[in-house]
Design a protein around this motif. Structure first.
Motif, short mmCIF file in Angstrom:
data_model
loop_
_atom_site.label_atom_id
_atom_site.label_comp_id
_atom_site.label_asym_id
_atom_site.label_seq_id
_atom_site.Cartn_x
_atom_site.Cartn_y
_atom_site.Cartn_z
N TYR A 145 59.49 114.56 -13.47
CA TYR A 145 59.81 115.45 -12.26
C TYR A 145 58.44 114.78 -11.31
N GLY A 146 56.56 115.07 -12.43
CA GLY A 146 55.75 114.85 -12.17
C GLY A 146 55.26 113.80 -11.64
N ILE A 147 56.03 112.37 -11.80
CA ILE A 147 56.48 111.27 -12.00
C ILE A 147 56.39 111.03 -10.25
N ARG A 148 57.90 111.59 -10.04
CA ARG A 148 58.89 111.26 -9.15
C ARG A 148 57.70 111.82 -7.89
N ASP A 149 57.44 112.80 -8.06
CA ASP A 149 56.74 114.11 -7.27
C ASP A 149 55.46 112.91 -6.19
N HIS A 150 55.72 113.13 -5.05
CA HIS A 150 54.72 112.06 -4.88
C HIS A 150 53.60 112.72 -4.06
N THR A 151 53.29 114.06 -4.03
CA THR A 151 52.15 114.84 -4.18
C THR A 151 51.64 115.63 -5.26
N ILE A 152 51.80 114.80 -6.70
CA ILE A 152 51.13 115.20 -7.79
C ILE A 152 50.91 114.08 -8.78
N ARG A 153 51.55 113.12 -8.44
CA ARG A 153 51.90 111.62 -8.90
C ARG A 153 50.31 111.01 -9.38
N LEU A 156 48.92 113.41 -11.90
CA LEU A 156 49.68 113.40 -13.40
C LEU A 156 49.39 111.88 -13.67
N VAL A 157 48.94 111.19 -13.00
CA VAL A 157 48.60 109.33 -13.36
C VAL A 157 47.01 110.01 -13.60
N TYR A 158 46.60 110.21 -13.41
CA TYR A 158 45.12 110.31 -13.53
C TYR A 158 45.14 110.71 -14.74
N HIS A 159 45.92 112.04 -15.25
CA HIS A 159 45.10 112.11 -16.50
C HIS A 159 46.10 111.97 -17.22
N LEU A 160 46.97 110.73 -17.48
CA LEU A 160 48.09 110.38 -18.54
C LEU A 160 46.85 108.98 -18.62
N ARG A 163 42.08 109.97 -17.36
CA ARG A 163 40.96 109.99 -16.58
C ARG A 163 39.97 108.74 -15.76
N LEU A 164 41.11 107.44 -15.95
CA LEU A 164 40.89 106.49 -14.99
C LEU A 164 40.85 105.86 -13.77
N LYS A 165 40.44 105.52 -12.78
CA LYS A 165 40.93 106.11 -11.64
C LYS A 165 41.15 104.94 -10.91
N LEU A 166 42.35 104.98 -10.17
CA LEU A 166 43.56 104.08 -9.58
C LEU A 166 43.16 104.35 -8.64
N LEU A 167 43.69 103.17 -7.85
CA LEU A 167 44.25 103.73 -6.28
C LEU A 167 45.61 103.95 -6.19
N SER A 168 45.31 104.50 -5.09
CA SER A 168 47.05 105.75 -5.12
C SER A 168 48.11 104.20 -4.65
#
Length: 173
Positions: A145-153, A156-160, A163-168
């Motif tokens: 559900y965290g990956i589905r939700d655009h506001t916290i994706r 969540l991906v940042y911490h998973l 902490r690598l910086k990925l462009l949204s």
């Protein structure tokens, strides 16, 4: 009384049946766990029966609940897309419950492996099993559900990703 309390009481009674003169057999040589304290054929039989009954009853409850909810969702929804979304959500929860159900065979599986594997291999297997059989099923739906939700994706991906910086913009919507 709760079923867990009955299980503990049965295990204590089975442990009292053990002859304490033979304290050498109480040493845990293969597998360090509270299950290793219960020695003797009665304890083994009890563990096997308890695990089977727990596994079968939980399986029946999960499958019958899934069937009833699917019937209710299908009859309540006239929109095909909505029915498909409900079915996919139910399938997700069914997989999660099935993985949680696999926790009932965690200890018997480790005990069986402990009889053939070396100690260091057993410790590694125990760690992997703990993550995949105990922890993963409990956090699976929150993760999805965290990956589905655009506001916290992004967070969540940042911490998973450690902490690598990925462009949204790298992630599909």
């Amino acid at each position: 009384m709760e079923a867990g309390l009955l299980n503990i009481l049965a295990r204590v009674i089975l442990m009292l049946d053990f002859l304490f003169e033979d304290l050498e057999s109480l040493q845990m040589k293969d597998f360090c766990s509270e299950v290793s304290l219960f020695v003797g054929p009665k304890s083994d039989d009890y563990d096997n029966v308890y695990t089977c009954v727990l596994f079968v009853s939980a399986s029946v409850a999960i499958i019958s609940s899934y069937i009833r909810v699917m019937i209710a969702a299908r009859s309540a929804s006239t929109d095909k897309a909505s029915a498909r979304k409900a079915r996919n959500t139910l399938l997700l929860h069914l997989v999660q419950l099935g993985l949680s159900l696999s926790a009932t065979i965690h200890n018997p599986l480790l005990i069986a492996i402990s009889k053939t594997a070396m100690r260091i291999v057993l410790v590694r297997i125990q760690s992997v099993f703990y993550v995949f059989i105990i922890i993963l099923p409990r956090c699976l739906s929150a993760l999805i559900y965290g990956i589905r939700d655009h506001t916290i994706r992004c967070v969540l991906v940042y911490h998973l990703c450690c902490r690598l910086k990925l462009l949204s913009s790298d992630w599909p919507s």
